[in-house]
Design a protein around this motif. Structure first.
Motif, PDB file in Angstrom:
ATOM      1  N   GLU A   1       0.803  -1.224   0.000  1.00  0.00           N
ATOM      2  CA  GLU A   1       0.000   0.000   0.000  1.00  0.00           C
ATOM      3  C   GLU A   1       0.838   1.277   0.000  1.00  0.00           C
ATOM      4  O   GLU A   1       0.355   2.335  -0.392  1.00  0.00           O
ATOM      5  CB  GLU A   1      -0.929   0.015   1.226  1.00  0.00           C
ATOM      6  N   SER A   2       2.097   1.202   0.420  1.00  0.00           N
ATOM      7  CA  SER A   2       2.948   2.392   0.468  1.00  0.00           C
ATOM      8  C   SER A   2       3.675   2.666  -0.853  1.00  0.00           C
ATOM      9  O   SER A   2       4.415   3.645  -0.967  1.00  0.00           O
ATOM     10  CB  SER A   2       3.990   2.242   1.579  1.00  0.00           C
ATOM     11  N   THR A   3       3.464   1.816  -1.860  1.00  0.00           N
ATOM     12  CA  THR A   3       4.146   1.979  -3.148  1.00  0.00           C
ATOM     13  C   THR A   3       3.728   3.283  -3.818  1.00  0.00           C
ATOM     14  O   THR A   3       2.540   3.592  -3.910  1.00  0.00           O
ATOM     15  CB  THR A   3       3.807   0.812  -4.088  1.00  0.00           C
ATOM     16  N   SER A   4       4.708   4.070  -4.266  1.00  0.00           N
ATOM     17  CA  SER A   4       4.383   5.312  -4.969  1.00  0.00           C
ATOM     18  C   SER A   4       3.813   4.996  -6.344  1.00  0.00           C
ATOM     19  O   SER A   4       4.084   3.936  -6.917  1.00  0.00           O
ATOM     20  CB  SER A   4       5.632   6.185  -5.111  1.00  0.00           C
ATOM     21  N   LEU A   5       3.035   5.932  -6.874  1.00  0.00           N
ATOM     22  CA  LEU A   5       2.422   5.707  -8.187  1.00  0.00           C
ATOM     23  C   LEU A   5       3.473   5.588  -9.273  1.00  0.00           C
ATOM     24  O   LEU A   5       3.290   4.860 -10.249  1.00  0.00           O
ATOM     25  CB  LEU A   5       1.450   6.844  -8.528  1.00  0.00           C
ATOM     26  N   ASN A   6       4.566   6.301  -9.113  1.00  0.00           N
ATOM     27  CA  ASN A   6       5.646   6.216 -10.091  1.00  0.00           C
ATOM     28  C   ASN A   6       6.196   4.790 -10.154  1.00  0.00           C
ATOM     29  O   ASN A   6       6.354   4.208 -11.229  1.00  0.00           O
ATOM     30  CB  ASN A   6       6.756   7.198  -9.715  1.00  0.00           C
ATOM     31  N   THR A   7       6.465   4.216  -8.981  1.00  0.00           N
ATOM     32  CA  THR A   7       6.967   2.842  -8.913  1.00  0.00           C
ATOM     33  C   THR A   7       5.911   1.852  -9.386  1.00  0.00           C
ATOM     34  O   THR A   7       6.214   0.894 -10.100  1.00  0.00           O
ATOM     35  CB  THR A   7       7.398   2.511  -7.475  1.00  0.00           C
ATOM     36  N   ALA A   8       4.664   2.084  -8.976  1.00  0.00           N
ATOM     37  CA  ALA A   8       3.580   1.179  -9.368  1.00  0.00           C
ATOM     38  C   ALA A   8       3.420   1.143 -10.889  1.00  0.00           C
ATOM     39  O   ALA A   8       3.230   0.075 -11.482  1.00  0.00           O
ATOM     40  CB  ALA A   8       2.270   1.616  -8.719  1.00  0.00           C
ATOM     41  N   LEU A   9       3.513   2.318 -11.529  1.00  0.00           N
ATOM     42  CA  LEU A   9       3.386   2.387 -12.977  1.00  0.00           C
ATOM     43  C   LEU A   9       4.494   1.599 -13.664  1.00  0.00           C
ATOM     44  O   LEU A   9       4.251   0.841 -14.620  1.00  0.00           O
ATOM     45  CB  LEU A   9       3.412   3.846 -13.430  1.00  0.00           C
ATOM     46  N   LEU A  10       5.719   1.759 -13.164  1.00  0.00           N
ATOM     47  CA  LEU A  10       6.847   1.023 -13.740  1.00  0.00           C
ATOM     48  C   LEU A  10       6.687  -0.483 -13.534  1.00  0.00           C
ATOM     49  O   LEU A  10       7.002  -1.276 -14.428  1.00  0.00           O
ATOM     50  CB  LEU A  10       8.151   1.506 -13.112  1.00  0.00           C
ATOM     51  N   ASN A  11       6.187  -0.874 -12.364  1.00  0.00           N
ATOM     52  CA  ASN A  11       5.994  -2.303 -12.079  1.00  0.00           C
ATOM     53  C   ASN A  11       4.873  -2.902 -12.923  1.00  0.00           C
ATOM     54  O   ASN A  11       4.978  -4.047 -13.388  1.00  0.00           O
ATOM     55  CB  ASN A  11       5.703  -2.510 -10.591  1.00  0.00           C
ATOM     56  N   PHE A  12       3.795  -2.148 -13.109  1.00  0.00           N
ATOM     57  CA  PHE A  12       2.716  -2.611 -13.992  1.00  0.00           C
ATOM     58  C   PHE A  12       3.271  -2.885 -15.390  1.00  0.00           C
ATOM     59  O   PHE A  12       2.950  -3.889 -16.026  1.00  0.00           O
ATOM     60  CB  PHE A  12       1.605  -1.559 -14.082  1.00  0.00           C
ATOM     61  N   GLN A  13       4.112  -1.967 -15.860  1.00  0.00           N
ATOM     62  CA  GLN A  13       4.684  -2.108 -17.199  1.00  0.00           C
ATOM     63  C   GLN A  13       5.658  -3.277 -17.267  1.00  0.00           C
ATOM     64  O   GLN A  13       5.630  -4.078 -18.207  1.00  0.00           O
ATOM     65  CB  GLN A  13       5.392  -0.804 -17.588  1.00  0.00           C
ATOM     66  N   LYS A  14       6.523  -3.389 -16.254  1.00  0.00           N
ATOM     67  CA  LYS A  14       7.541  -4.441 -16.253  1.00  0.00           C
ATOM     68  C   LYS A  14       6.915  -5.827 -16.150  1.00  0.00           C
ATOM     69  O   LYS A  14       7.351  -6.766 -16.828  1.00  0.00           O
ATOM     70  CB  LYS A  14       8.504  -4.216 -15.090  1.00  0.00           C
ATOM     71  N   ASP A  15       5.884  -5.961 -15.301  1.00  0.00           N
ATOM     72  CA  ASP A  15       5.276  -7.278 -15.057  1.00  0.00           C
ATOM     73  C   ASP A  15       4.081  -7.549 -15.960  1.00  0.00           C
ATOM     74  O   ASP A  15       3.416  -8.583 -15.807  1.00  0.00           O
ATOM     75  CB  ASP A  15       4.845  -7.383 -13.585  1.00  0.00           C
ATOM     76  N   HIS A  16       3.787  -6.603 -16.874  1.00  0.00           N
ATOM     77  CA  HIS A  16       2.668  -6.769 -17.820  1.00  0.00           C
ATOM     78  C   HIS A  16       1.363  -7.048 -17.082  1.00  0.00           C
ATOM     79  O   HIS A  16       0.637  -7.986 -17.391  1.00  0.00           O
ATOM     80  CB  HIS A  16       2.969  -7.892 -18.816  1.00  0.00           C
ATOM     81  N   GLN A  17       1.061  -6.213 -16.099  1.00  0.00           N
ATOM     82  CA  GLN A  17      -0.151  -6.355 -15.304  1.00  0.00           C
ATOM     83  C   GLN A  17      -1.088  -5.182 -15.550  1.00  0.00           C
ATOM     84  O   GLN A  17      -0.655  -4.083 -15.924  1.00  0.00           O
ATOM     85  CB  GLN A  17       0.199  -6.434 -13.814  1.00  0.00           C
ATOM     86  N   GLN A  18      -2.390  -5.435 -15.350  1.00  0.00           N
ATOM     87  CA  GLN A  18      -3.402  -4.406 -15.516  1.00  0.00           C
ATOM     88  C   GLN A  18      -4.061  -4.017 -14.202  1.00  0.00           C
ATOM     89  O   GLN A  18      -4.600  -2.916 -14.082  1.00  0.00           O
ATOM     90  CB  GLN A  18      -4.487  -4.891 -16.490  1.00  0.00           C
ATOM     91  N   MET A  19      -4.011  -4.914 -13.216  1.00  0.00           N
ATOM     92  CA  MET A  19      -4.653  -4.638 -11.935  1.00  0.00           C
ATOM     93  C   MET A  19      -3.885  -5.330 -10.827  1.00  0.00           C
ATOM     94  O   MET A  19      -3.324  -6.419 -11.028  1.00  0.00           O
ATOM     95  CB  MET A  19      -6.112  -5.102 -11.927  1.00  0.00           C
ATOM     96  N   GLY A  20      -3.838  -4.682  -9.660  1.00  0.00           N
ATOM     97  CA  GLY A  20      -3.139  -5.260  -8.525  1.00  0.00           C
ATOM     98  C   GLY A  20      -3.994  -5.234  -7.272  1.00  0.00           C
ATOM     99  O   GLY A  20      -4.883  -4.390  -7.115  1.00  0.00           O
ATOM    100  N   VAL A  21      -3.710  -6.163  -6.382  1.00  0.00           N
ATOM    101  CA  VAL A  21      -4.379  -6.232  -5.081  1.00  0.00           C
ATOM    102  C   VAL A  21      -3.479  -5.518  -4.076  1.00  0.00           C
ATOM    103  O   VAL A  21      -2.325  -5.897  -3.878  1.00  0.00           O
ATOM    104  CB  VAL A  21      -4.617  -7.691  -4.650  1.00  0.00           C
ATOM    105  N   VAL A  22      -3.991  -4.469  -3.450  1.00  0.00           N
ATOM    106  CA  VAL A  22      -3.209  -3.665  -2.517  1.00  0.00           C
ATOM    107  C   VAL A  22      -3.275  -4.306  -1.132  1.00  0.00           C
ATOM    108  O   VAL A  22      -4.363  -4.571  -0.610  1.00  0.00           O
ATOM    109  CB  VAL A  22      -3.738  -2.216  -2.460  1.00  0.00           C
ATOM    110  N   VAL A  23      -2.104  -4.562  -0.556  1.00  0.00           N
ATOM    111  CA  VAL A  23      -2.041  -5.206   0.754  1.00  0.00           C
ATOM    112  C   VAL A  23      -1.223  -4.346   1.707  1.00  0.00           C
ATOM    113  O   VAL A  23      -0.352  -3.573   1.290  1.00  0.00           O
ATOM    114  CB  VAL A  23      -1.417  -6.622   0.660  1.00  0.00           C
ATOM    115  N   ASP A  24      -1.493  -4.482   3.031  1.00  0.00           N
ATOM    116  CA  ASP A  24      -0.723  -3.745   4.031  1.00  0.00           C
ATOM    117  C   ASP A  24       0.479  -4.564   4.471  1.00  0.00           C
ATOM    118  O   ASP A  24       0.771  -5.633   3.909  1.00  0.00           O
ATOM    119  CB  ASP A  24      -1.606  -3.343   5.210  1.00  0.00           C
ATOM    120  N   GLU A  25       1.162  -4.093   5.509  1.00  0.00           N
ATOM    121  CA  GLU A  25       2.378  -4.769   5.959  1.00  0.00           C
ATOM    122  C   GLU A  25       2.110  -6.154   6.536  1.00  0.00           C
ATOM    123  O   GLU A  25       3.028  -6.966   6.679  1.00  0.00           O
ATOM    124  CB  GLU A  25       3.083  -3.908   7.008  1.00  0.00           C
TER     125      GLU A  25
END
Length: 418
Positions: free
Chosen positions: A283-307
């Motif tokens: 849940e603490s992932t920045s949108l910048n990092t999330a966007l790069l990870n979506f692109q790298k892992d070829h994903q369209q949706m993610g499940v947000v989890v806490d610690e």
């Protein structure tokens, strides 16, 4: 010099004042250039820009040659002006020459040319760069001596004049440049650029669909209930879970759901086979990092989890992109009800609405460094869960709780107090 006619001396004095104006304007023009426009012109092979950039790579030498030339012509002009004045007025001419030449140099060789160069640096600096380059080559030994002595003194104060300027910008400085370029960049493009710069400041938690609003498929439901839910769903992706949202089994895409529904005998086993493995995002992932990870892992949706690994919500690639370019699709009836303007100018807002969404929609400045939703902000401010409608202040905003449901604020009325 006493044998030279006054008319010739006056002509020389006039030329020296022009040279002084040239050196003064060159200095201001060179140092007033927009460094980023200059780099753009250099990239486009502009010869004058290349010449200027070469000179600016060693500002100590540039300033050295300008000041050598300027001081030389000013001192020579002072001497000639004194000779002319003494010839005309005798000993009193020394004072007259000093006062008169000071005023002339100040107006015509300093203030006026420097002001002109400050307003039109390219028109002054580009032609001057050719002359200064020639002078620098011609007087290079003298410039080296002067710079050597000057740089030696600077090293005492910890300054290394041989190092170029650091023109790198941080994020805040770049944001200021984008804001200041409002007349040069279309408003829509400007907002997109600012949004891109803000991605690092916003976490995935700020844009996710909270778990209490997640629409998913419970594998424990009957196959008939599951089929009805799939047919009525307006979402392209739905989580499939076992009993509770924390036990997500997979993600069902609408394309795979259609294949499942076309099956002659739809079953839960077929449904599970149609799902794909869930993609989890802290849940603490920045949108910048999330966007790069979506692109790298070829994903369209993610499940947000806490610690602790508990599901907090869902976030889609579309949600991240909407932070940059705005909404892709028009809001549904439910979404339109999130923020509704009332007749008195106040707003009726759902408690689950993200604070960032309220701020963006209404151009408000509710605090975003704590709770992410209006309900969370109200509870944090009150420090207890309200059981009945009450009013409170948050900064310059009045919040009136209108409806409470299941220990959360369902609706509240907000108004900005100007």
């Amino acid at each position: 010099m006493n044998d030279v006619p006054i008319s010739i001396l006056s002509g020389i004095l006039f030329c020296l004042i022009l040279l002084s104006a040239f050196f003064s304007s060159s200095e201001t023009g060179m140092l007033s250039l927009n460094k980023y426009r200059l780099k753009h012109l250099v990239k486009n092979k502009n010869r004058s820009a290349i010449k200027v950039q070469t000179l600016l790579e060693r500002p100590d030498r540039l300033i050295g040659i300008i000041l050598i030339g300027n001081n030389f012509v000013n001192i020579l002009a002072s001497a000639i002006a004194t000779v002319i004045a003494v010839r005309i007025w005798g000993d009193a001419g020394i004072a007259i020459a000093t006062a008169g030449l000071t005023l002339i140099v100040l107006i015509f060789a300093e203030v006026t040319p420097k002001t002109l160069a400050a307003f039109h640096p390219e028109k002054i600096a580009f032609p001057a760069s050719w002359v200064l380059s020639i002078l620098l080559k011609a007087l290079y030994p003298l410039v080296l001596i002067v710079n050597g002595l000057s740089n030696g003194l600077l090293r005492i104060f910890g300054v290394n004049a041989s190092q170029g300027n650091n023109d790198k910008l941080d994020t805040e400085e770049l944001r200021t440049i984008v804001n200041e370029a409002s007349g040069l960049i279309p408003a829509a493009h400007q907002e997109m650029l600012i949004s891109i710069l803000d991605l690092e400041k916003v976490s995935i938690e700020d844009i996710m669909v909270p778990r209490n609003e997640v629409v998913g498929i419970d594998i424990e439901d009957t196959i008939e209930e599951i089929i009805e839910q799939i047919c009525q769903s307006r979402h392209t992706r739905m989580p499939v879970y076992n009993g509770e949202i924390n036990k997500i089994i997979g993600i069902l895409h609408a394309r795979h759901a259609a294949d499942f529904l076309r099956d002659a005998t739809p079953s839960k086993a077929a449904l599970l086979k149609a799902t794909v493995e869930p993609y989890f995002i802290p849940e603490s992932t920045s949108l910048n990092t999330a966007l790069l990870n979506f692109q790298k892992d070829h994903q369209q949706m993610g499940v947000v989890v806490d610690e602790y690994g508990d599901v907090q919500g869902l976030a889609a690639l579309e949600d991240v992109l909407e932070e940059i370019v705005g909404e892709f699709t028009p809001p549904t009836l439910d979404e339109e009800e999130e923020i509704k303007i009332l007749e008195d100018g106040s707003f009726r807002i759902e408690g689950s609405t993200h604070i960032r969404e309220i701020n963006k929609t209404l151009n408000w400045h509710l605090p975003t460094d704590g709770p992410k939703t209006l309900n969370g902000l109200i509870i944090e401010t009150l420090e207890f869960i309200p059981e009945r409608p009450i009013s409170l202040w948050v900064g310059q905003y009045t919040i009136e709780i209108q409806e409470i449901q299941d220990k959360v604020v369902k609706y509240a009325k907000l108004q900005l107090n100007r």
